[in-house]
Design a protein around this motif. Structure first.
Motif, PDB file in Angstrom:
ATOM      1  N   TRP A  19     -14.662  29.884  -0.060  1.00  0.00           N
ATOM      2  CA  TRP A  19     -14.172  28.748  -0.752  1.00  0.00           C
ATOM      3  C   TRP A  19     -12.947  28.120  -0.203  1.00  0.00           C
ATOM      4  O   TRP A  19     -11.790  28.890  -0.429  1.00  0.00           O
ATOM      5  CB  TRP A  19     -13.881  29.048  -2.279  1.00  0.00           C
ATOM      6  CG  TRP A  19     -13.455  27.842  -3.021  1.00  0.00           C
ATOM      7  CD1 TRP A  19     -13.098  26.646  -2.718  1.00  0.00           C
ATOM      8  CD2 TRP A  19     -13.390  27.721  -4.527  1.00  0.00           C
ATOM      9  NE1 TRP A  19     -12.481  25.954  -3.721  1.00  0.00           N
ATOM     10  CE2 TRP A  19     -12.873  26.249  -4.970  1.00  0.00           C
ATOM     11  CE3 TRP A  19     -13.661  28.629  -5.482  1.00  0.00           C
ATOM     12  CZ2 TRP A  19     -12.713  26.288  -6.374  1.00  0.00           C
ATOM     13  CZ3 TRP A  19     -13.383  28.430  -7.052  1.00  0.00           C
ATOM     14  CH2 TRP A  19     -13.092  27.186  -7.359  1.00  0.00           C
ATOM     15  N   GLU A  22      -9.647  26.628  -2.197  1.00  0.00           N
ATOM     16  CA  GLU A  22      -9.504  27.164  -3.590  1.00  0.00           C
ATOM     17  C   GLU A  22      -8.078  27.128  -4.031  1.00  0.00           C
ATOM     18  O   GLU A  22      -7.804  26.916  -5.051  1.00  0.00           O
ATOM     19  CB  GLU A  22      -9.962  28.647  -3.627  1.00  0.00           C
ATOM     20  CG  GLU A  22     -10.094  29.294  -4.929  1.00  0.00           C
ATOM     21  CD  GLU A  22     -10.355  30.508  -4.974  1.00  0.00           C
ATOM     22  OE1 GLU A  22     -10.550  31.292  -6.158  1.00  0.00           O
ATOM     23  OE2 GLU A  22     -10.852  31.335  -3.833  1.00  0.00           O
ATOM     24  N   ILE A  53     -14.175  21.903  -4.128  1.00  0.00           N
ATOM     25  CA  ILE A  53     -15.030  23.146  -3.782  1.00  0.00           C
ATOM     26  C   ILE A  53     -15.694  23.027  -2.386  1.00  0.00           C
ATOM     27  O   ILE A  53     -16.826  22.401  -2.323  1.00  0.00           O
ATOM     28  CB  ILE A  53     -15.950  23.677  -5.008  1.00  0.00           C
ATOM     29  CG1 ILE A  53     -15.158  23.859  -6.075  1.00  0.00           C
ATOM     30  CG2 ILE A  53     -16.521  24.938  -4.443  1.00  0.00           C
ATOM     31  CD1 ILE A  53     -15.966  24.223  -7.610  1.00  0.00           C
ATOM     32  N   LEU A  55     -17.248  25.081   0.070  1.00  0.00           N
ATOM     33  CA  LEU A  55     -18.037  26.586   0.561  1.00  0.00           C
ATOM     34  C   LEU A  55     -18.395  26.478   2.062  1.00  0.00           C
ATOM     35  O   LEU A  55     -18.973  25.416   2.474  1.00  0.00           O
ATOM     36  CB  LEU A  55     -19.074  26.626  -0.186  1.00  0.00           C
ATOM     37  CG  LEU A  55     -18.715  26.949  -1.796  1.00  0.00           C
ATOM     38  CD1 LEU A  55     -20.291  27.133  -2.453  1.00  0.00           C
ATOM     39  CD2 LEU A  55     -17.850  27.802  -1.915  1.00  0.00           C
TER      40      LEU A  55
END
Length: 131
Positions: A19, A22, A53, A55
């Motif tokens: 992440w 984050e 978010i 990823l």
């Protein structure tokens, strides 16, 4: 494992995706201005949604995603406003795709001359937004 689900279909993939943003988001929004007399005006409020978010696969080879999973993500991303549930490291987040930032980036780990298979691995970045 990490799971992305639309309530009907769920795709499970590696927890090795990081992440990336984050800690780049804060739950508080603030603006600071000065009046013509030099007085300070500070306005502060809680953010209610919009946490990014992102990823992303690491350069070390962890966090690869299969072509089959990416095909499902692409299908979901083609539906405007599609709400999904992301379960990442035990926490559930209601999310939508961040189309303004290119929702999905992916490149194959290995290039083959033959046809693409659903099990082929890709380095991917998934850009979502918590709502």
């Amino acid at each position: 494992m990490t799971t992305l689900s639309d309530g009907t279909t769920a795709v499970t993939f590696s927890d090795d995706l990081v992440w990336a943003d984050e800690f780049a988001w804060a739950p508080v929004e603030q603006s600071v201005d000065r009046t013509i007399t030099g007085a300070l005006i500070v306005q502060t409020a809680a953010r209610t949604a919009g946490r990014p978010i992102t990823l992303a696969a690491e350069d070390d080879g962890s966090g690869w995603i299969t072509r089959g999973a990416l095909d499902q993500f692409k299908t979901w991303a083609a539906i405007p406003g599609r709400q999904m549930t992301l379960t990442y490291r035990g926490e559930a987040h209601t999310v939508i795709w961040r189309h303004q930032d290119t929702a999905i980036d992916a490149s194959p780990v290995v290039f083959f001359a033959g046809p693409v298979q659903t099990g082929d691995y890709y380095r991917a970045t998934l850009r979502l937004m918590e709502i």
